[in-house]
Design a protein around this motif. Structure first.
Motif, short mmCIF file in Angstrom:
data_model
loop_
_atom_site.label_atom_id
_atom_site.label_comp_id
_atom_site.label_asym_id
_atom_site.label_seq_id
_atom_site.Cartn_x
_atom_site.Cartn_y
_atom_site.Cartn_z
N LEU A 161 0.83 -1.20 0.00
CA LEU A 161 0.00 0.00 0.00
C LEU A 161 0.87 1.26 0.00
O LEU A 161 0.50 2.28 -0.60
CB LEU A 161 -0.93 -0.01 1.22
CG LEU A 161 -2.00 1.10 1.25
CD1 LEU A 161 -2.91 1.01 0.04
CD2 LEU A 161 -2.81 1.02 2.54
N THR A 162 2.02 1.19 0.65
CA THR A 162 2.93 2.34 0.61
C THR A 162 3.48 2.58 -0.79
O THR A 162 3.97 3.67 -1.09
CB THR A 162 4.10 2.13 1.58
OG1 THR A 162 4.86 0.99 1.17
CG2 THR A 162 3.59 1.92 3.01
N LEU A 163 3.41 1.52 -1.63
CA LEU A 163 3.86 1.64 -3.02
C LEU A 163 2.69 1.90 -3.97
O LEU A 163 2.81 1.73 -5.19
CB LEU A 163 4.59 0.37 -3.45
CG LEU A 163 5.81 -0.01 -2.59
CD1 LEU A 163 6.36 -1.35 -3.05
CD2 LEU A 163 6.87 1.07 -2.67
N ASN A 164 1.52 2.28 -3.36
CA ASN A 164 0.30 2.57 -4.13
C ASN A 164 -0.22 1.33 -4.87
O ASN A 164 -0.75 1.42 -5.98
CB ASN A 164 0.51 3.72 -5.12
CG ASN A 164 0.77 5.04 -4.41
OD1 ASN A 164 0.35 5.24 -3.27
ND2 ASN A 164 1.48 5.94 -5.08
N ILE A 165 -0.02 0.16 -4.24
CA ILE A 165 -0.54 -1.11 -4.77
C ILE A 165 -1.39 -1.73 -3.68
O ILE A 165 -0.97 -1.80 -2.52
CB ILE A 165 0.60 -2.06 -5.17
CG1 ILE A 165 1.44 -1.44 -6.29
CG2 ILE A 165 0.05 -3.41 -5.62
CD1 ILE A 165 2.69 -2.24 -6.62
#
Length: 758
Positions: free
Chosen positions: A335-339
């Motif tokens: 989620l921190t990698l926008n996934i």
């Protein structure tokens, strides 16, 4: 192996079931409620900041109080757009539907005011389901307003199953007209940047939706609609701003739940502000495609499945808990990698697989223990095993207790066998298939301080076998010497003792070879006795025969008298006794060593050797050969002597001037070919009381003998021993017309028999 095979089938079934279940969970997402909740909690940890150049102009409660009940007259909006034209903002998105015509003059005034704003975009709304059976109805601004705007964009919101707005659809495609409508915020982005957004370019079709990173509620600058319409806000404040106009008053129905964790709602115009901010910063969160989501969800399941074969249950439990944390951590990290990786399917698989595998493994193990314990109970064991459990217990506990008793019995039995082997009176050791000693009894360990375990077989042999016999022993162990009737090898030890080594395979209950037992029997006394026997045989065959032969030689030089004849008879009888005794002893002490023989030739040769004796009494020996040149496998010396004995007996018990019939012919018994040799005389026959004991030692009927030499009582016993050694049989009978007949059956040589059949 049986339990391992059963567990393998159970494991494969559980693995297939769990994999299919996770695939279904990923595809249909029935656990999306948990995924959404987890996503909301993670998103709340790091909210993006609101863009400072985005300004929301809200149709709020103050605006409703100033201009009255909604919808307002078109002149109110006309005044608003007049003010906006003076302020010259960067772009305007007017999120209020103008899909119905009003007063024609007022519509003209509004259209004129709207036209003064170069970067004005209006919304298109799609109503589901549509009228008259259509999939949806399209709500567009009326033409006069469309012509006054810079473009249109859809404003539909994507709701998750829980009714919360988390996603953004960059476009909407009509399945009927194939028309693609970019989102209103996508249109604003394109006007500002002059190109499509990265989010729009990242999707493969308009059905894809991206997760919106929401800023905290109220983060975007907001001004009341009435303040702008009345000119209360300086134009410079609006200059170069991105203006989003929409309803925020609760009574206007433009409030929606969003994932902010406080359970509140957010106005549609503020939701679009978050969407536009995401387009500009390209920080939308993209859900993983189906196959990537499936692979990552299956990965922890298969790690645990493979671990079930290698880890203990406690380790599997700890690993399982660790995998739970790993799945949640992976979701948070991505989620921190926008996934976005939805963890519910992977967690459900882990939660299911451990108890299901535990159940199936316990069931398979329980059934296996039932079968094995039943087999154990039915086996012939002399120590009681089936001790009842103390009080009522469940099935598995009862099996465990019974298994404990069985193991205790096997431990006692193993100790008994170990003690018995350790205390054997001769050396014994056991090797595995690699030739390593894994057990040795006390005598085999003599002289070894550290014991014989793990010693190589060659090193163990070097301790016992003399150098001159070592090669023969190794040949025996490598099966280079063909096994004989007595499968062992004799050797002399380094201490001049004589041992007989016998090797036997160690085979499991399933018939699998596990190793070999080597037993060294001390036969020193037997070997000494055998040596003494050889010396006795030498005495009989030479030292006893020589005086008798000398007596016969002296008698030949004297005039024959009755006394001389009697002395000669006893001397010849002594020689015959010695020959038969030596012959019997040597036959029993040696291995059979046959060769192909033409039986008729051997019988004729034996008959010819007795011609002087028969001719002296006028006896004729008639040989009738109908054997068609049949060959047998035999030892020429012992067979020749046997036929000499039989023909000699026939001569001895025949009256002078009679005939002895010798017949050879082929017969078949139970599809096996034999050569039959019958020798019949014309004497008085065999006494009935002797027929059943005729081939026993020292049985003779000298009363009917006509010759000078009486029987020794060993001749027929020798003949029977030789015939049986050749795989044949001998039978004696009296002939009805007088006389006795001996019939011998010898098997035809196998290879020659086969050739004859072909």
């Amino acid at each position: 192996m049986k339990l391992r095979r059963r567990l393998g089938i159970e494991w494969a079934s559980v693995a297939l079931f769990a994999s299919l279940m996770i695939s279904a969970l990923v595809y249909w997402a029935p656990l999306s409620g948990f995924d959404n909740l987890f996503y909301d909690r993670l998103s709340d940890l790091d909210r993006p900041k609101a863009a400072e150049d985005i300004l929301i102009i809200a149709v709020d409660e103050d605006s409703l109080a100033s201009f009255g009940k909604w919808p307002w007259k078109r002149d109110v909006h006309a005044s608003f757009f007049e003010q906006m034209a003076i302020a010259n903002p960067k772009v305007i998105a007017f999120d209020i539907l103008l899909s119905e015509a009003g007063d024609e003059i007022e519509d003209q005034q509004l259209a004129s005011a709207m036209g003064k704003n170069d970067n004005l975009f209006l919304p298109v709304h799609f109503v589901f389901p549509g009228s008259d059976g259509a999939a949806f109805d399209t709500k567009q601004p009326i033409n006069i307003f469309k012509e006054s705007s810079s473009g249109l964009g859809h404003v539909n919101l994507a709701f998750d199953r829980d009714g919360v707005v988390r996603r953004f659809q960059p476009c909407f495609e009509s399945r009927v007209t194939k028309t693609i409508w970019p989102h209103l915020m996508e249109q604003v982005y394109r006007r500002i940047n002059g190109n499509r957004s990265q989010a729009y370019q990242s999707i493969e079709n308009c059905d894809e939706a991206l997760l919106v990173p929401f800023a905290r509620r109220g983060s975007f600058a907001t001004i009341s609609y009435t303040a702008i319409a009345k000119g209360e806000v300086p134009a410079g404040f609006l200059n170069d701003k991105i203006i989003l106009i929409g309803a925020t008053a609760n009574g206007l129905g433009d409030q929606y739940p969003v994932p902010l964790g406080d359970g509140g709602t957010m106005a549609g115009v503020e939701i679009m502000a978050n969407m536009l901010s995401g387009l500009r910063t390209d920080n939308f969160i993209k859900p993983l495609p189906f196959w990537q989501q499936l692979v990552i969800s299956l990965l922890p399941l298969w790690i645990l499945l493979i671990g079930f074969w290698r880890w203990r249950p406690r380790s599997s439990l700890f690993v399982s808990l660790g995998l739970y944390l790993a799945v949640l951590s992976t979701s948070a990290m991505l989620l921190t990698l926008n996934i976005w990786f939805a963890p519910s399917a992977a967690l459900a698989g882990l939660a299911l697989i451990y108890p299901v595998w535990g159940w199936r493994r316990l069931q398979a193990t329980s059934e296996f223990m039932d079968e094995e314990l039943q087999t154990f109970r039915s086996s012939n064991i002399d120590i009681p095993v089936g001790v009842s459990a103390a009080g009522p217990v469940d099935v598995v506990t009862g099996q465990a207790e019974e298994l404990t008793h069985a193991i205790a019995h096997m431990r006692d039995l193993r100790r008994f066998i170990s003690d018995a082997l350790s205390n054997l009176p001769d050396p014994m050791f056991i090797t595995d298939l690699e030739g390593k000693v894994i057990f040795a009894n006390k005598l085999a360990q003599t002289g070894l301080e550290d014991g014989a375990q793990d010693m190589a077989l060659d090193a163990m042999l070097d301790r016992f076998v003399a150098l001159e016999d070592l090669a023969d022993v190794k040949d025996y162990l490598t099966l280079q010497i063909q096994p004989t009737e007595h499968d062992y090898v004799d050797f002399t030890s380094r201490n001049d003792e004589v041992f007989a080594m016998r090797r036997a395979p160690v085979v499991s209950d399933e018939g699998e070879l596990r190793g070999y037992i080597h037993y060294l029997a001390d036969i020193t006394e037997v070997a000494n006795a055998s040596q003494e026997r050889e010396e006795v045989l030498e005495l009989l065959s030479h030292d006893m025969r020589a005086p008798q032969a000398a007596i016969l030689a002296l008698l030949n030089d004297q005039q024959p008298t009755d006394t001389h004849r009697r002395i000669e008879g006893h001397a010849r009888r002594t020689l015959a006794l010695a020959d038969n005794f030596v012959g019997l002893a040597r036959i029993k002490a040696s291995e059979f060593d046959g060769e192909d023989l033409l039986l008729s030739e051997l019988v004729i040769e034996a008959n010819d050797s007795l011609w002087p004796l028969a001719n002296a009494r006028g006896i004729k020996c008639a040989v009738d050969d109908q054997s068609d040149g049949a060959f047998i496998v035999g030892e020429p010396s012992s067979l020749h002597r046997s036929f000499v004995n039989l023909i000699d007996n026939a001569i001895k018990y025949s009256p002078d001037g009679t005939t002895i019939d010798i017949q050879l012919r082929n017969i078949s018994i139970d599809k096996q070919s034999f050569v039959s040799v019958s020798i019949a005389d014309q004497g008085e026959g065999i006494a009935e009381e002797l027929l059943g004991h005729l081939f026993e030692r020292f049985t003779t009927d000298d009363q009917g003998a006509k010759g000078a030499v009486k029987g020794s009582g060993l001749g027929l016993n020798f003949v029977e021993t030789v015939i049986q050694r050749h795989g044949g049989s001998i039978r004696a009978e009296n002939i009805r017309d007088g006389g006795a007949r001996f019939t011998i059956l010898l098997p035809v040589a196998p290879d020659l028999e086969t050739d004859g059949e072909n």
